[in-house]
Scaffold this active site. Structure first.
Site, short mmCIF file in Angstrom:
data_model
loop_
_atom_site.label_atom_id
_atom_site.label_comp_id
_atom_site.label_asym_id
_atom_site.label_seq_id
_atom_site.Cartn_x
_atom_site.Cartn_y
_atom_site.Cartn_z
NE ARG A 1 8.77 24.13 0.61
CZ ARG A 1 7.52 24.38 0.94
NH1 ARG A 1 6.62 24.58 -0.01
NH2 ARG A 1 7.14 24.42 2.20
CB SER B 1 -13.70 -1.35 -9.09
OG SER B 1 -13.39 -2.70 -8.90
CB ALA C 1 -11.39 -5.21 -8.25
CG HIS D 1 0.50 -4.85 0.30
ND1 HIS D 1 1.40 -5.86 0.50
CD2 HIS D 1 -0.56 -5.42 -0.33
CE1 HIS D 1 0.91 -7.00 0.02
NE2 HIS D 1 -0.28 -6.74 -0.49
CB ALA E 1 19.94 -11.17 12.83
N PRO F 1 18.05 -15.18 0.93
CG PRO F 1 16.14 -15.38 -0.40
CD PRO F 1 16.58 -15.26 1.03
CB SER G 1 16.78 -12.19 -6.01
OG SER G 1 16.88 -13.43 -6.69
#
Length: 1121
Positions: A66, A260, A262, A780, A802, A807, A809
């Protein structure tokens, strides 16, 4: 998520309240909060020091640096603060790429000091312990503290001492300040531990001759520790990252999530965007966001969110309607798309959750069509075919374009379709149910042919496998290179001896599971256990993998399960010690303990040397507890999978809990026998998606583990990759990494050093994070990058360099896996073999019924109440509506007894009847019985029953009889006098006529009250008028032959049923015939009987014995003669 940023004001409040240090901490609680609504007069009354001191003012909105941004007003008086705020408050400001409005400021006393009195201190958590950083030069120009600062690692469960701080951190600090600073830092560290901070930075920390001043502070706490720290934290508000507004819908979903079991998450990124998502699963939600951003949709992506963990239909409905409400507020010239995606669920009933979404779509069908919304659906898992069918049907009935796809379609293919970059194929017919697991699925020509013994790591003879046919070689080298973008050669090197990755004193096993593995399950998770037994059976195991269940909330007993077609009993123990003692063959524990008890139960399990592997399923365990478990596990050589995981699977051998989903998916993904490919993932849902991808592109999975989504999983990617490297049966490795943490770099190092020689296909999800203007916390807890090296983009690039196969994507992950597999087949590394069909397993009755495959007559039928949904239903009316309409007890009785919503006057009449029949003193037989029973020491239910059993025609039960007698006479056209004469002639009493005490001259006021009400409110009182005419005749003979309260209620109720408009004549007569009216007396008088019971207990009355002088002892007649 776990680590959440708190405001500077909250952080300082915690510090001032709870720090224990001999250092004099100054300016405690001297801060004032400013918002656009601040009343300055009230503020100065609450904080009078604002009028007398020089001040500092700054925004408190999680903004870094700031001072350098010019967002701090220094050395001002109160008027100066007000002037400074005029240019800042509610001003839009850009910080980095984030634009936001400054609306929350903090005012504190200005502390005059020199540069030499400024210091820097920071504490943050890592897997191995907590890092304490200190630099003798603090303030705005501190620069790169990671390279400058002195550093001290405090190992997990270790303590920090003044001596350590002085020796390792304060080497450049003048001697006269070391004592105070060391004591303050130790106190700060203890506060950090006690209040479950994960990050705490003070810059600058000022030390003057007057004491210690905490000028600027930034902090994060582990939000999952709320159940431990609630008494100290209070109700903590977690502000959104700067640049993102706090929306009420986000708070609503967070509240649903908190209530919940869930997981429900929602973050609004751009409410005006045209691309909306409703994704199942923490990992899958990240993959879909990645794909949207990869295809150029980042600026139009409206939200990030996920629902997982088997939410109910109502919870899914609430979540879906929130998103549909948000996306139908503003139109977009191109229309909008909703992507309802997900991986293949492990245990969530897809059809049940889709029912909630379908309800929401039906409710919003008008706005959805008005805003030209197209919906794209892809899902798999238990009962997914039914879910997709229902979703397709709602598209046809509402006219909303809904495109539905199952597991035959790549998970993210619908993103390209939704964005117009991939053609929408003709939707194939969807199977009606998932009954295919009744049959062998091994005859499909699409299945890569292979046959395995239980495990490649176990010895096998040459005749175990049918001689394989040689496969065709894979793609030519040039196409291989173009596909892998770019493909680097694997680093080869000599094999090293197997070693543990974490440097622990207890060596961990390379092979975690075999065909003989036995486990104890902590928690009464019968569905998960049955799933494990079905998997065991279909894998042709000799015995079930579950030896016992530990459940502390019941006594020892046996629980029934199925083993194929047979029923078996598994022992359930109250104590883990008993289970371990009686089952010494057990070496795995699967813990379904809650987040509150998982730590203690895992600690207990590690006390037994026989346990080598523990899977912790619970999500939301505080990170500090997890790190302690990891340390102890490393010392004891125990492998921990989780927390926050579905577990893992070793085809042909063993599966943890719900991993791999139901049997249809086990068979479809060929998980009943091992293949050649091993994988490790963070996400449980994505691990099942990997099962699907690998089964479609290779000979199948050898082993797969989901290490869990927390920041510090019990085992790392590298732990399992090294196990796979050292397992001969595994020929290639797939790693699905994630944004956050640095574990993937160890894989890079292992490849470069030659420790990992097998082909590794790797992709890190979360590449979209670098495209967002403000920080987004994904599903997560560990999916958050704290530095550039932790981003998915950086890790993918490092892996590619490495030598891993990376891929472009996630869309191309399956293609890359297939290409590498085909190459291994071509060079003979993998030799496919013919399939061996698994044994059939019958479907459970409950699941078959869920799928609609069978029907069975119900044992009971009910039409008045339904408790199965989110809300209790009375005769079709939700309980919330009952209270909203203020229906009262009479209204509820109308719903439950008569299945009608009765008129208001009818409800009032019922309540009046209950009141007037509530009691009639202790002398009547029912009350007398209740009192005698109560005084005999019986309980309330027994005493009440004793009183109720006296109710009949002679006492209290005259309502029904009176209603029937009067109705029959009136309906037959009999005159009142004729009725009286007939009853006399027949020698029958007229029910409802006569009273022992009351008479025409001493009327019963209860009857008078009811009569006044009935005459005023009832539309017609024909039967009552008839009964009153009868009363005139009977009282002319004897004044106490009045229409008593029972008779009055009986005849009035008949009038009510016949004339209120809610019943046909036949229905009204039926209610009288079946005894409904006596229920009024039973219900009302129960209140009085209970009152008498409580009265006797309160008065402490002893056993009742009837006095002799009130008994007439009469000898038998023949003896008296």
């Amino acid at each position: 998520m776990s680590a959440k940023a708190i405001s500077e004001q909250t952080g300082k409040e915690f510090l001032y309240k709870y720090i224990c240090s001999s250092a004099a901490v100054q300016n405690r609680f001297r801060y004032a909060n400013i918002t656009p609504e601040t009343d300055w007069d009230r503020l100065t009354q609450d904080h009078p020091w604002l009028l007398t001191e020089r001040l500092v003012v700054k925004p408190d909105q999680l903004i870094k640096r700031r001072g350098k941004l010019g967002l701090v007003g220094i050395d001002l008086d109160l008027q100066g603060v007000k002037e400074w705020l005029k240019g800042q408050l509610m001003k839009e400001t850009t910080v980095g790429r984030a634009k936001g409005v400054l609306r929350n400021f903090l005012i504190e006393p200005f502390v005059p000091h020199t540069q030499e009195e400024e210091f820097y201190v920071c504490i943050y958590a890592t897997r191995e312990g907590d890092q304490v950083l200190f630099h003798h030069e603090g303030g705005v120009e501190v620069g790169d503290v990671d390279t400058k600062a002195q550093r001290l690692t405090v190992a997990v469960d270790d303590k920090l001492s003044d001596a350590q701080v002085k020796k390792q951190l304060l080497t450049h600090v003048p001697d006269d300040k070391k004592g105070v600073l060391a004591n303050f830092i130790v106190g700060l560290f203890n506060l950090y531990e006690d209040l479950y901070f994960t990050y705490l930075e003070i810059n600058p920390l000022v030390l003057t001759k007057n004491g210690v001043y905490v000028l600027d502070m930034a902090a994060k706490i582990d939000a999952t520790a709320d159940f431990i720290c609630k008494s100290k934290w209070g109700d903590v508000e977690f502000p959104p990252p700067f640049g993102r507004e706090a929306y009420p819908e986000e708070a609503y979903i967070a509240d649903l999530d908190a209530k919940s079991g869930a997981s429900l998450k929602l973050t609004l990124l751009n409410p005006q965007g045209r691309i909306w998502t409703m994704v199942a699963g923490g990992g899958a939600s990240v993959v879909y966001s990645d794909t949207i951003c990869d295809l150029g949709g980042v600026d139009e992506l409206a939200n990030y969110g996920e629902y997982s963990g088997a939410p109910s239909e109502q919870q899914t409905y609430d979540y879906a309607k929130t998103i549909l409400s948000l996306m139908t507020r503003e139109k977009h010239p191109q229309g909008k798309v909703l992507i309802i995606g997900g991986s293949i669920a492990n245990f969530t009933n897809v059809a049940a959750t889709f029912k909630g979404i379908v309800r929401a779509i039906k409710d919003y069908q008008g706005p959805l069509k008005e805003h030209e919304v197209s919906i794209f659906v892809r899902r798999g898992g238990p009962n997914y075919q039914e879910g997709l069918r229902v979703m397709g049907e709602v598209g046809k009935t509402t006219g909303i374009p809904i495109y539905v796809f199952g597991t035959e379609t790549h998970m993210t293919a619908i993103v390209g379709m939704a964005l117009g970059q991939r053609p929408i194929p003709n939707i194939p017919p969807v199977a009606a149910h998932t009954a295919n697991f009744l049959l062998n699925a091994s005859n499909s020509a699409m299945t890569p042919a292979t046959s395995r013994t239980a495990s490649f790591s176990e010895p096998k003879t040459s005749n175990d496998v049918t001689p394989p046919k040689k496969s065709k070689a894979g793609l030519p080298p040039e196409s291989l290179h173009s596909l892998l973008w770019p493909l680097r050669n694997m680093v080869t090197g000599s094999w090293k001896e197997a070693q543990t990755s974490s440097g622990c004193s207890g060596a961990k096993a390379t092979t975690l599971f075999s065909k003989h593995t036995k486990a104890i399950v902590w928690g009464m998770q019968t569905r998960a256990v049955q799933g494990m037994l079905d998997f065991d059976y279909v894998c042709s195991r000799d015995q079930p993998s579950v030896a016992a269940i530990v459940y502390p909330f019941t006594g020892d007993h046996k629980q029934k399960f199925y083993w194929g077609h047979k029923e078996i009993l598994l022992p359930v123990y109250k104590n883990m010690a008993d289970a371990m003692k009686k089952h010494p063959e057990v070496d795995v524990m699967i813990s379904f303990a809650s987040l509150r008890s998982a730590y203690d139960s895992t600690l207990e399990a590690m006390q037994y040397p026989q346990v080598h592997t523990i899977a912790i399923i619970a999500e939301g365990i505080p990170e500090a507890q997890t790190r302690k478990l990891i340390k102890i596990a490393d010392e004891k050589g125990v492998t921990i999978i989780g927390p926050a995981t579905v577990g893992g699977i070793k085809p042909g051998c063993f599966k943890i809990g719900n991993t791999g989903g139901m049997l249809d998916n086990i068979l479809a993904s060929k998980l009943y026998r091992p293949g050649s490919v091993a994988y490790v993932s963070r996400s449980g849902g994505m691990s099942n998606e990997l099962n699907n991808i690998i089964s479609r592109t290779t000979d199948g999975v050898y082993e797969g583990v989901a290490i869990g989504g927390d920041r510090y999983p019990g085992t790392t990617f590298m732990d399992h990759v090294l196990r796979y490297e050292d397992t001969p049966g595994i020929k290639m490795i797939v790693v699905l990494g994630e944004i956050g943490g640095t574990d993937e770099y160890k894989i890079c190092q292992g490849i470069k050093e030659g420790r990992i020689t097998k082909p590794v296909v790797c992709w890190c999800i979360g590449t979209c994070a670098t495209m967002f203007a403000s920080e987004v916390q994904f599903g997560h807890a560990g999916a958050c990058a704290n530095q550039a090296s932790e981003t998915a983009v950086a890790k993918n690039q490092a892996l590619r360099e490495a030598g891993a196969y990376v891929p472009k994507s996630f869309d191309e992950l399956g293609d890359v896996i297939k290409t590498v597999y085909d190459r291994l087949v071509a060079d003979g590394t993998i030799v496919p073999a013919q399939e061996v069909p698994p044994p059939t397993v019958p479907m459970d009755y409950s699941w078959a019924r869920e799928l609609g495959l069978i029907r069975k007559p119900a044992s009971f039928m009910t039409s008045i109440c339904d408790e199965r949904g989110q809300e209790l239903i009375y005769a079709g009316m939700a309980i919330t509506e009952v209270f909203k309409e203020e229906m009262g007890l009479g209204g509820v009785l109308g719903l439950l007894w008569f299945q009608r919503r009765l008129p208001r006057y009818a409800c009032q009449f019922i309540e009046m009847c209950l009141m007037v029949t509530a009691d009639h003193g202790p002398a009547v037989s029912g009350a007398h019985n209740t009192i005698v029973c109560a005084r005999a020491g019986k309980d309330l239910i027994s005493s009440l029953t004793s009183g109720l059993l006296t109710i009949g025609d002679r006492f209290g039960g005259a309502l029904d009889a009176a209603a029937k007698q009067f109705s029959k006479a009136f309906d037959s056209g009999m005159l009142p006098m004729e009725f009286v004469n007939k009853m006399k002639k027949d020698g029958k009493l007229i029910m409802g006529i006569g009273h022992r005490v009351k008479s025409i001259n001493n009327p019963d006021m209860r009857v008078q009250i009811l009569k006044d009400f009935v005459k005023e409110h009832f539309p017609s009182t024909q039967l009552l008028d008839y009964a009153l005419e009868v009363e005139k005749i009977t009282t002319s003979k004897k004044p106490n032959l009045i229409l008593n309260v029972d008779g009055f209620i009986g005849v009035s109720f008949v009038d009510l049923l016949r004339t209120c408009g809610g019943f046909t004549r036949d229905e009204a007569d039926e209610f009288v015939e079946i005894g409904a009216l006596n229920g009024i007396f039973v219900l009302g008088r129960s209140m009085g009987f209970i009152g008498h019971y409580l009265d006797q207990k309160r008065l402490k009355q002893g056993l009742y014995r009837h006095p002799w002088d009130d008994i007439s002892y009469v000898l038998p007649e023949h003896m008296s003669m």
